[in-house]
Motif scaffolding. Structure first.
Motif, PDB file in Angstrom:
ATOM      1  N   UNK A   1     129.241 -22.805  -8.202  1.00 28.49           N
ATOM      2  CA  UNK A   1     129.445 -21.629  -7.355  1.00 28.49           C
ATOM      3  C   UNK A   1     128.168 -20.806  -7.241  1.00 28.49           C
ATOM      4  N   UNK A   2     127.348 -20.788  -8.306  1.00 27.88           N
ATOM      5  CA  UNK A   2     126.047 -20.108  -8.195  1.00 27.88           C
ATOM      6  C   UNK A   2     125.177 -20.796  -7.155  1.00 27.88           C
ATOM      7  N   UNK A   3     125.176 -22.148  -7.189  1.00 33.39           N
ATOM      8  CA  UNK A   3     124.351 -22.884  -6.229  1.00 33.39           C
ATOM      9  C   UNK A   3     124.853 -22.650  -4.811  1.00 33.39           C
ATOM     10  N   UNK A   4     126.190 -22.633  -4.628  1.00 32.02           N
ATOM     11  CA  UNK A   4     126.734 -22.418  -3.289  1.00 32.02           C
ATOM     12  C   UNK A   4     126.372 -21.034  -2.770  1.00 32.02           C
ATOM     13  N   UNK A   5     126.504 -20.018  -3.652  1.00 35.00           N
ATOM     14  CA  UNK A   5     126.181 -18.659  -3.216  1.00 35.00           C
ATOM     15  C   UNK A   5     124.701 -18.549  -2.868  1.00 35.00           C
ATOM     16  N   UNK A   6     123.836 -19.247  -3.663  1.00 34.32           N
ATOM     17  CA  UNK A   6     122.405 -19.198  -3.359  1.00 34.32           C
ATOM     18  C   UNK A   6     122.122 -19.867  -2.030  1.00 34.32           C
ATOM     19  N   UNK A   7     122.835 -20.973  -1.738  1.00 36.31           N
ATOM     20  CA  UNK A   7     122.655 -21.641  -0.454  1.00 36.31           C
ATOM     21  C   UNK A   7     123.089 -20.731   0.689  1.00 36.31           C
ATOM     22  N   UNK A   8     124.224 -20.043   0.484  1.00 41.17           N
ATOM     23  CA  UNK A   8     124.720 -19.147   1.526  1.00 41.17           C
ATOM     24  C   UNK A   8     123.751 -18.005   1.772  1.00 41.17           C
ATOM     25  N   UNK A   9     122.969 -17.657   0.726  1.00 40.76           N
ATOM     26  CA  UNK A   9     122.020 -16.557   0.848  1.00 40.76           C
ATOM     27  C   UNK A   9     121.003 -16.833   1.945  1.00 40.76           C
ATOM     28  N   UNK A  10     120.673 -18.130   2.157  1.00 42.64           N
ATOM     29  CA  UNK A  10     119.697 -18.448   3.195  1.00 42.64           C
ATOM     30  C   UNK A  10     120.239 -18.167   4.591  1.00 42.64           C
ATOM     31  N   UNK A  11     121.568 -18.084   4.720  1.00 42.85           N
ATOM     32  CA  UNK A  11     122.143 -17.770   6.024  1.00 42.85           C
ATOM     33  C   UNK A  11     121.941 -16.301   6.372  1.00 42.85           C
ATOM     34  N   UNK A  12     121.708 -15.480   5.342  1.00 41.63           N
ATOM     35  CA  UNK A  12     121.505 -14.066   5.601  1.00 41.63           C
ATOM     36  C   UNK A  12     122.741 -13.358   6.124  1.00 41.63           C
ATOM     37  N   UNK A  13     123.856 -13.476   5.418  1.00 44.15           N
ATOM     38  CA  UNK A  13     125.067 -12.784   5.837  1.00 44.15           C
ATOM     39  C   UNK A  13     124.877 -11.278   5.662  1.00 44.15           C
ATOM     40  N   UNK A  14     125.536 -10.488   6.499  1.00 45.56           N
ATOM     41  CA  UNK A  14     125.440  -9.051   6.299  1.00 45.56           C
ATOM     42  C   UNK A  14     126.063  -8.661   4.963  1.00 45.56           C
ATOM     43  N   UNK A  15     125.353  -7.827   4.221  1.00 40.25           N
ATOM     44  CA  UNK A  15     125.884  -7.420   2.933  1.00 40.25           C
ATOM     45  C   UNK A  15     127.001  -6.400   3.122  1.00 40.25           C
ATOM     46  N   UNK A  16     127.931  -6.423   2.221  1.00 42.54           N
ATOM     47  CA  UNK A  16     129.001  -5.442   2.311  1.00 42.54           C
ATOM     48  C   UNK A  16     129.584  -5.272   0.937  1.00 42.54           C
ATOM     49  N   UNK A  17     130.026  -4.055   0.654  1.00 46.54           N
ATOM     50  CA  UNK A  17     130.565  -3.843  -0.671  1.00 46.54           C
ATOM     51  C   UNK A  17     131.948  -3.243  -0.512  1.00 46.54           C
ATOM     52  N   UNK A  18     132.873  -3.775  -1.278  1.00 50.55           N
ATOM     53  CA  UNK A  18     134.225  -3.250  -1.215  1.00 50.55           C
ATOM     54  C   UNK A  18     134.307  -2.098  -2.206  1.00 50.55           C
ATOM     55  N   UNK A  19     134.420  -0.877  -1.651  1.00 49.74           N
ATOM     56  CA  UNK A  19     134.611   0.252  -2.547  1.00 49.74           C
ATOM     57  C   UNK A  19     136.095   0.443  -2.777  1.00 49.74           C
ATOM     58  N   UNK A  20     136.431   1.092  -3.833  1.00 46.52           N
ATOM     59  CA  UNK A  20     137.800   1.487  -4.114  1.00 46.52           C
ATOM     60  C   UNK A  20     138.773   0.311  -4.107  1.00 46.52           C
TER      61      UNK A  20
END
Lengths: 93, 166, 116
Positions: B41-60
Motif C-alpha cells: 500500500x505504501x508503494x501504491x500510494x507513492x505511485x499515485x503521488x505521481x498523478x498529482x491528485x488534489x490534496x484534501x483533508x477530512x476535518x471533523x
C-alpha cells in the motif's frame, strides 16, 4: 423446521433474483437505445453478484464470495467503458 | 519532519484503506500479511503521488460519521419512496424532470461526495456539473415541488459538506 | 445441506428476512426498469437493487457466515465498499453519456447547456 424455512427462503430469493435478471435482460434486448441496453447490463451484473452470494449461503462455501467480488469489479469496469464509448465513440482517448 | 512524512506517506488515509482492503482479502492479521500489505500500500500510494491528485483533508471525523448515518437513513427512506412510485398503478401522475441547482460548495472532494450521495439515493441522479457557474444538473424522479428539492439538497447535504471540506 | 442445521433459529430467521427484503427490492427495481417510459426515469430504477438490495444480501451473508464459523467474517465489506463507490460513478457516466447523445441529436426532452 428451521432448515426447511431457510432452504425455502433461499430458493425463493433465487427465483426472485432470476426474475429480476430476466427483466433486466429484456431491457438489454429491447433497448430502445444503446444507453438503455448498457443500463440493463449493469443491472444484470449487480443481480448476478447477489445471486452468487445467495449460492454461497446455500452451499456454505466461501468460494462464491470471490466470484461475486470479481463480477462486481468487472461489471463496474465494463459499464464505465461502455458509457465512455457512448459519449465519445472510443474507450481510450 | 513534514516533507519527509509527505514524501514517504503522501496519502495516509488512502494507504490505511489499501492496507485494510489487503487484510480483508487475506482474512488474516498475521505479521507477514501486515508487512506485505503495508509495503504494497505504501508503494501504491507513492505511485499515485505521481498523478498529482488534489490534496484534501477530512476535518471533523465525527461530523463525517453523522453525515454517513444521515445518508444511510435517507437511502432507506428514498428506497421505500421509489418502490412506491414504481408499484403505483397507472401511468399518468409521474412528474419527473431535470433541475438545475446553484451551489456554494467548491471543494473537489466535497463535490465528489455530494455527487455520490445524490446518485446513490434512489430518485435523484447527478447528470452534469458546470464549473464556471458552479451549478449542477440533476434528474429527479418525483419532481413535484422544485423549491422543496433545492432546499432539501442545499440544507441537508451541502451545508454539512461545506463544514467538512472547506 | 447439513451446514444449514448448525445455524441457530434467530440467525436463520434474520438471514431469511434480509435475503427476501434484498431480493424483493431488486425485483421492484427491475420492474421499474421495465415500466418507466424514458431513459432518465429508468436510470433511477436499478438504484434500489444496487443500494439497499445488495446491502441486505451482503448483511445476510456476513451474519450467516459469522454465525456458521463462529468468528467475524466481514470480507463482504469489500463488495459493499466497491458498490458504494462504483454505483454512483456508473450511473453518472451513463446519464452524462445519454445527455450528450440526446443533445447532439437535438432532442427536446433534455435541457440545453447553459449559455451566456
Amino acid at each position: 423446521m428451521i432448515v426447511k424455512l431457510l432452504m425455502g427462503t433461499i430458493f425463493l430469493t433465487q427465483i426472485l433474483l432470476v426474475t429480476a435478471m430476466a427483466f433486466a435482460a429484456f431491457r438489454v434486448l429491447r433497448g430502445p437505445r444503446a444507453q438503455d441496453r448498457v443500463l440493463g447490463m449493469d443491472t444484470l451484473y449487480v443481480t448476478a453478484t447477489m445471486l452468487l452470494l445467495t449460492f454461497g449461503i446455500r452451499t456454505g462455501s466461501i468460494l462464491y464470495f470471490e466470484a461475486a467480488l470479481i463480477i462486481a469489479l468487472l461489471g463496474f469496469v465494463s459499464t464505465a467503458a461502455l458509457a465512455k464509448f457512448l459519449m465519445r465513440g472510443e474507450v481510450i482517448e | 519532519m513534514r516533507p519527509a512524512m509527505s514524501r514517504w506517506l503522501p496519502y495516509p488515509m488512502m494507504t490505511a484503506t489499501l492496507l485494510g482492503v489487503w487484510l480483508l482479502l487475506n482474512e488474516s492479521v498475521a505479521p507477514g500479511t501486515i508487512i506485505l500489505g503495508g509495503v504494497l500500500s505504501l508503494a501504491t500510494a507513492a505511485t499515485l503521488n505521481t498523478l498529482g491528485l488534489p490534496g484534501g483533508r477530512l476535518r471533523r471525523p465525527r461530523a463525517a460519521v453523522s453525515l454517513l448515518l444521515l445518508v444511510l437513513v435517507d437511502i432507506v427512506r428514498s428506497n421505500i419512496a421509489v418502490a412506491k412510485i414504481i408499484l403505483r398503478p397507472g401511468k399518468g401522475e409521474r412528474v419527473s424532470g431535470f433541475l438545475r441547482i446553484p451551489l456554494d460548495l467548491r471543494a473537489p472532494y466535497g463535490l465528489a461526495t455530494l455527487a455520490c450521495i445524490l446518485t446513490a439515493t434512489p430518485g435523484t441522479v447527478w447528470v452534469a456539473y458546470d464549473r464556471s457557474r458552479n451549478t449542477i444538473l440533476l434528474h429527479i424522479l418525483d419532481l413535484v415541488d422544485e423549491q422543496e428539492w433545492i432546499d432539501l439538497i442545499k440544507g441537508r447535504y451541502e451545508t454539512r459538506l461545506m463544514e467538512l471540506f472547506e | 445441506m447439513t451446514h444449514l442445521a448448525e445455524i441457530p433459529a434467530w440467525a436463520a430467521v434474520l438471514t431469511a428476512v434480509l435475503l427476501l427484503t434484498g431480493a424483493v427490492l431488486t425485483l421492484i427495481g427491475t420492474v421499474g426498469l421495465l415500466r418507466f417510459d424514458s431513459f432518465y426515469q429508468r436510470v433511477h430504477a436499478p438504484t434500489l437493487g444496487s443500494t439497499l438490495g445488495i446491502g441486505c444480501i451482503l448483511l445476510a451473508s456476513m451474519l450467516f457466515f459469522s454465525v456458521l464459523e463462529s468468528r467475524a467474517i466481514i470480507h463482504e465489506l469489500l463488495i459493499t465498499a466497491l458498490m458504494v463507490v462504483t454505483t454512483p460513478i456508473t450511473l453518472m457516466l451513463l446519464a452524462r453519456a445519454a445527455l450528450y447523445r440526446d443533445r447532439t441529436e437535438g432532442s427536446d426532452e433534455v435541457p440545453p447547456p447553459p449559455s451566456d
